[in-house]
Design a protein around this motif. Structure first.
Motif, PDB file in Angstrom:
ATOM      1  N   ALA A   1       0.833  -1.210   0.000  1.00 45.71           N
ATOM      2  CA  ALA A   1       0.000   0.000   0.000  1.00 45.71           C
ATOM      3  C   ALA A   1       0.859   1.248   0.000  1.00 45.71           C
ATOM      4  CB  ALA A   1      -0.925  -0.015   1.212  1.00 45.71           C
ATOM      5  N   VAL A   2       1.968   1.221   0.740  1.00 45.66           N
ATOM      6  CA  VAL A   2       2.895   2.353   0.755  1.00 45.66           C
ATOM      7  C   VAL A   2       3.527   2.520  -0.618  1.00 45.66           C
ATOM      8  CG1 VAL A   2       5.030   3.250   1.751  1.00 45.66           C
ATOM      9  CG2 VAL A   2       3.366   2.099   3.217  1.00 45.66           C
TER      10      VAL A   2
ATOM     11  N   THR B   1      15.742  -2.925   1.024  1.00 48.71           N
ATOM     12  CA  THR B   1      15.569  -4.218   0.376  1.00 48.71           C
ATOM     13  C   THR B   1      14.770  -4.110  -0.916  1.00 48.71           C
ATOM     14  OG1 THR B   1      13.587  -4.673   1.696  1.00 48.71           O
ATOM     15  CG2 THR B   1      15.696  -5.495   2.550  1.00 48.71           C
ATOM     16  N   GLY B   2      14.371  -2.897  -1.296  1.00 40.77           N
ATOM     17  CA  GLY B   2      13.633  -2.717  -2.542  1.00 40.77           C
ATOM     18  C   GLY B   2      12.139  -2.818  -2.392  1.00 40.77           C
ATOM     19  N   SER B   3      11.610  -2.579  -1.188  1.00 45.87           N
ATOM     20  CA  SER B   3      10.165  -2.669  -0.964  1.00 45.87           C
ATOM     21  C   SER B   3       9.380  -1.727  -1.868  1.00 45.87           C
ATOM     22  CB  SER B   3       9.843  -2.340   0.497  1.00 45.87           C
ATOM     23  OG  SER B   3      10.434  -3.255   1.369  1.00 45.87           O
ATOM     24  N   LEU B   4       9.960  -0.577  -2.172  1.00 43.02           N
ATOM     25  CA  LEU B   4       9.297   0.399  -3.046  1.00 43.02           C
ATOM     26  C   LEU B   4       9.784   0.306  -4.483  1.00 43.02           C
ATOM     27  CD1 LEU B   4       9.572   3.547  -0.731  1.00 43.02           C
ATOM     28  CD2 LEU B   4       7.705   1.886  -0.832  1.00 43.02           C
ATOM     29  N   SER B   5      10.936  -0.298  -4.677  1.00 44.17           N
ATOM     30  CA  SER B   5      11.624  -0.229  -5.968  1.00 44.17           C
ATOM     31  C   SER B   5      10.859  -0.909  -7.098  1.00 44.17           C
ATOM     32  CB  SER B   5      13.024  -0.841  -5.843  1.00 44.17           C
ATOM     33  OG  SER B   5      13.747  -0.231  -4.805  1.00 44.17           O
ATOM     34  N   GLY B   6      10.250  -2.051  -6.802  1.00 46.46           N
ATOM     35  CA  GLY B   6       9.518  -2.765  -7.848  1.00 46.46           C
ATOM     36  C   GLY B   6       8.366  -1.955  -8.399  1.00 46.46           C
ATOM     37  N   GLY B   7       7.601  -1.304  -7.513  1.00 41.97           N
ATOM     38  CA  GLY B   7       6.475  -0.486  -7.955  1.00 41.97           C
ATOM     39  C   GLY B   7       6.922   0.709  -8.764  1.00 41.97           C
TER      40      GLY B   7
ATOM     41  N   THR C   1      -0.605   6.399   5.078  1.00 40.32           N
ATOM     42  CA  THR C   1      -0.996   5.046   4.685  1.00 40.32           C
ATOM     43  C   THR C   1      -1.200   4.242   5.966  1.00 40.32           C
ATOM     44  OG1 THR C   1       0.228   5.132   2.607  1.00 40.32           O
ATOM     45  CG2 THR C   1      -0.313   2.948   3.457  1.00 40.32           C
ATOM     46  N   TRP C   2      -2.452   3.914   6.245  1.00 39.33           N
ATOM     47  CA  TRP C   2      -2.784   3.196   7.479  1.00 39.33           C
ATOM     48  C   TRP C   2      -2.548   1.702   7.336  1.00 39.33           C
ATOM     49  CZ3 TRP C   2      -3.324   6.193  11.562  1.00 39.33           C
ATOM     50  CH2 TRP C   2      -3.737   7.515  11.376  1.00 39.33           C
ATOM     51  N   ARG C   3      -2.531   1.205   6.088  1.00 40.37           N
ATOM     52  CA  ARG C   3      -2.335  -0.238   5.872  1.00 40.37           C
ATOM     53  C   ARG C   3      -0.850  -0.594   5.897  1.00 40.37           C
ATOM     54  NH1 ARG C   3      -5.084  -2.098   0.645  1.00 40.37           N
ATOM     55  NH2 ARG C   3      -4.580   0.012  -0.042  1.00 40.37           N
TER      56      ARG C   3
ATOM     57  N   PRO D   1       1.719   2.792  10.859  1.00 39.18           N
ATOM     58  CA  PRO D   1       1.312   3.603   9.703  1.00 39.18           C
ATOM     59  C   PRO D   1       2.447   4.493   9.209  1.00 39.18           C
ATOM     60  CG  PRO D   1      -0.382   3.648  11.399  1.00 39.18           C
ATOM     61  CD  PRO D   1       0.817   2.975  12.012  1.00 39.18           C
ATOM     62  N   ILE D   2       2.435   4.752   7.904  1.00 43.84           N
ATOM     63  CA  ILE D   2       3.478   5.552   7.261  1.00 43.84           C
ATOM     64  C   ILE D   2       2.938   6.925   6.892  1.00 43.84           C
ATOM     65  CG2 ILE D   2       4.884   5.789   5.173  1.00 43.84           C
ATOM     66  CD1 ILE D   2       6.127   3.807   6.971  1.00 43.84           C
ATOM     67  N   LEU D   3       3.698   7.954   7.230  1.00 49.34           N
ATOM     68  CA  LEU D   3       3.375   9.317   6.825  1.00 49.34           C
ATOM     69  C   LEU D   3       4.220   9.684   5.609  1.00 49.34           C
ATOM     70  CD1 LEU D   3       1.900  12.021   7.452  1.00 49.34           C
ATOM     71  CD2 LEU D   3       3.904  12.652   8.820  1.00 49.34           C
ATOM     72  N   HIS D   4       3.560  10.139   4.554  1.00 55.07           N
ATOM     73  CA  HIS D   4       4.240  10.566   3.328  1.00 55.07           C
ATOM     74  C   HIS D   4       4.279  12.095   3.296  1.00 55.07           C
ATOM     75  CE1 HIS D   4       3.330   6.593   1.215  1.00 55.07           C
ATOM     76  NE2 HIS D   4       2.469   6.594   2.222  1.00 55.07           N
ATOM     77  N   TYR D   5       5.431  12.639   2.984  1.00 57.73           N
ATOM     78  CA  TYR D   5       5.552  14.057   2.649  1.00 57.73           C
ATOM     79  C   TYR D   5       5.789  14.146   1.152  1.00 57.73           C
ATOM     80  CZ  TYR D   5       6.336  15.019   7.636  1.00 57.73           C
ATOM     81  OH  TYR D   5       6.212  15.124   9.005  1.00 57.73           O
ATOM     82  N   ILE D   6       4.950  14.899   0.450  1.00 55.36           N
ATOM     83  CA  ILE D   6       5.129  15.116  -0.983  1.00 55.36           C
ATOM     84  C   ILE D   6       5.412  16.598  -1.183  1.00 55.36           C
ATOM     85  CG2 ILE D   6       4.131  14.885  -3.288  1.00 55.36           C
ATOM     86  CD1 ILE D   6       2.500  13.012  -0.463  1.00 55.36           C
ATOM     87  N   CYS D   7       6.618  16.910  -1.651  1.00 60.38           N
ATOM     88  CA  CYS D   7       7.090  18.293  -1.688  1.00 60.38           C
ATOM     89  C   CYS D   7       7.457  18.708  -3.104  1.00 60.38           C
ATOM     90  CB  CYS D   7       8.327  18.442  -0.797  1.00 60.38           C
ATOM     91  SG  CYS D   7       8.143  17.740   0.868  1.00 60.38           S
ATOM     92  N   ARG D   8       7.139  19.948  -3.441  1.00 61.76           N
ATOM     93  CA  ARG D   8       7.441  20.476  -4.776  1.00 61.76           C
ATOM     94  C   ARG D   8       7.953  21.907  -4.681  1.00 61.76           C
ATOM     95  NH1 ARG D   8       2.758  17.360  -5.455  1.00 61.76           N
ATOM     96  NH2 ARG D   8       2.951  15.714  -7.032  1.00 61.76           N
ATOM     97  N   ARG D   9       8.666  22.298  -5.717  1.00 64.82           N
ATOM     98  CA  ARG D   9       9.168  23.656  -5.934  1.00 64.82           C
ATOM     99  C   ARG D   9      10.089  24.119  -4.799  1.00 64.82           C
ATOM    100  NH1 ARG D   9       3.805  23.813  -7.007  1.00 64.82           N
ATOM    101  NH2 ARG D   9       3.334  25.045  -5.133  1.00 64.82           N
ATOM    102  N   PRO D  10      11.360  23.711  -4.878  1.00 63.85           N
ATOM    103  CA  PRO D  10      12.330  24.152  -3.863  1.00 63.85           C
ATOM    104  C   PRO D  10      12.430  25.666  -3.784  1.00 63.85           C
ATOM    105  CG  PRO D  10      13.245  22.369  -5.181  1.00 63.85           C
ATOM    106  CD  PRO D  10      11.963  22.782  -5.855  1.00 63.85           C
ATOM    107  N   LEU D  11      12.588  26.178  -2.583  1.00 61.17           N
ATOM    108  CA  LEU D  11      12.774  27.606  -2.358  1.00 61.17           C
ATOM    109  C   LEU D  11      14.246  27.917  -2.314  1.00 61.17           C
ATOM    110  CD1 LEU D  11      10.077  27.996   0.444  1.00 61.17           C
ATOM    111  CD2 LEU D  11       9.854  28.746  -1.931  1.00 61.17           C
TER     112      LEU D  11
END
Length: 215
Positions: free
Chosen positions: A48-49, A72-78, A198-200, A204-214
């Protein structure tokens, strides 16, 4: 080998199933015990993450996507599955056990055994000066202030104007001292900082999604 052939090979030889997952957990736990500040977690993240993280990965053009601390590549395959033909998937991993694991289970990744604090020169050695997305699994809440600043500074130098920086942390870590410092740094480093939980996943995992560096 083309990206499409890579996808086919990964589908034919997936590092999943009971044996694959047991090996992944064994590698992760061993590294977490030996390198608690570098790994910062007890188990790999859930599917889910990975699905949420994958949303920042471009599916058109020839993007360059960078993973910081792929583990270990938990995110890499996706991430790999979303990338179009002609793209590049680069991973920078500090822990040697993780590097060895990834070289076996994610051979399609351009893997760099190094420190994310040296991001700019490490990418320059490979002819990369700009990336379209940065996805980070490194334990930000465990890092000292100067290390947080150093890595974020390197990220802002290579992130394309249209790009996104995604960082993951365990939800409880948001409330400790390191987690609070990191959130404050993100707010002063990027024009836009969005959050998603992501509660599953346990915890639970907290995601930060950041754009446009200052700059």
């Amino acid at each position: 080998m083309t990206a499409q052939q890579d996808h086919t090979s990964a589908a034919q030889n997936p590092p999943s199933g009971p044996a694959g997952r047991l090996g992944e957990y064994r590698t992760f736990l061993t590294s977490a015990v030996r390198n608690p500040r570098e790994v910062g977690a007890a188990t790999p993240t859930s599917a889910a993450v990975a699905a949420t993280v994958g949303q920042v990965v471009p599916t058109t053009g020839a993007p360059v996507v960078l993973e910081l601390g792929p583990g270990t590549g938990s995110l890499s395959g996706g991430i790999h599955e979303r990338l179009p033909t002609g793209s590049r998937h680069i991973g920078i991993e500090l822990v040697e056990e993780m590097v060895e694991h990834l070289r076996t289970h994610a051979p399609w990744m351009e893997l760099i055994h190094g420190d994310a604090g040296d991001l700019v020169p490490l990418l320059a050695e490979r002819g990369v000066d700009q990336v379209d997305a940065v996805i980070s699994s490194i334990p930000w809440s465990l890092l000292d202030d100067d290390v947080q600043d150093r890595i974020l500074g390197e990220v802002t130098k290579v992130l394309a104007p249209h790009g996104a920086f995604t960082a993951l942390t365990y939800l409880p870590a948001e409330h400790n001292a390191g987690g609070k410092r990191f959130r404050t740094r993100l707010a002063t480093t990027f024009d836009e900082v969005l959050t998603h939980t992501t509660w599953r996943n346990f915890p639970p995992i907290l995601h930060y999604i950041c754009r446009r560096p200052l700059h």
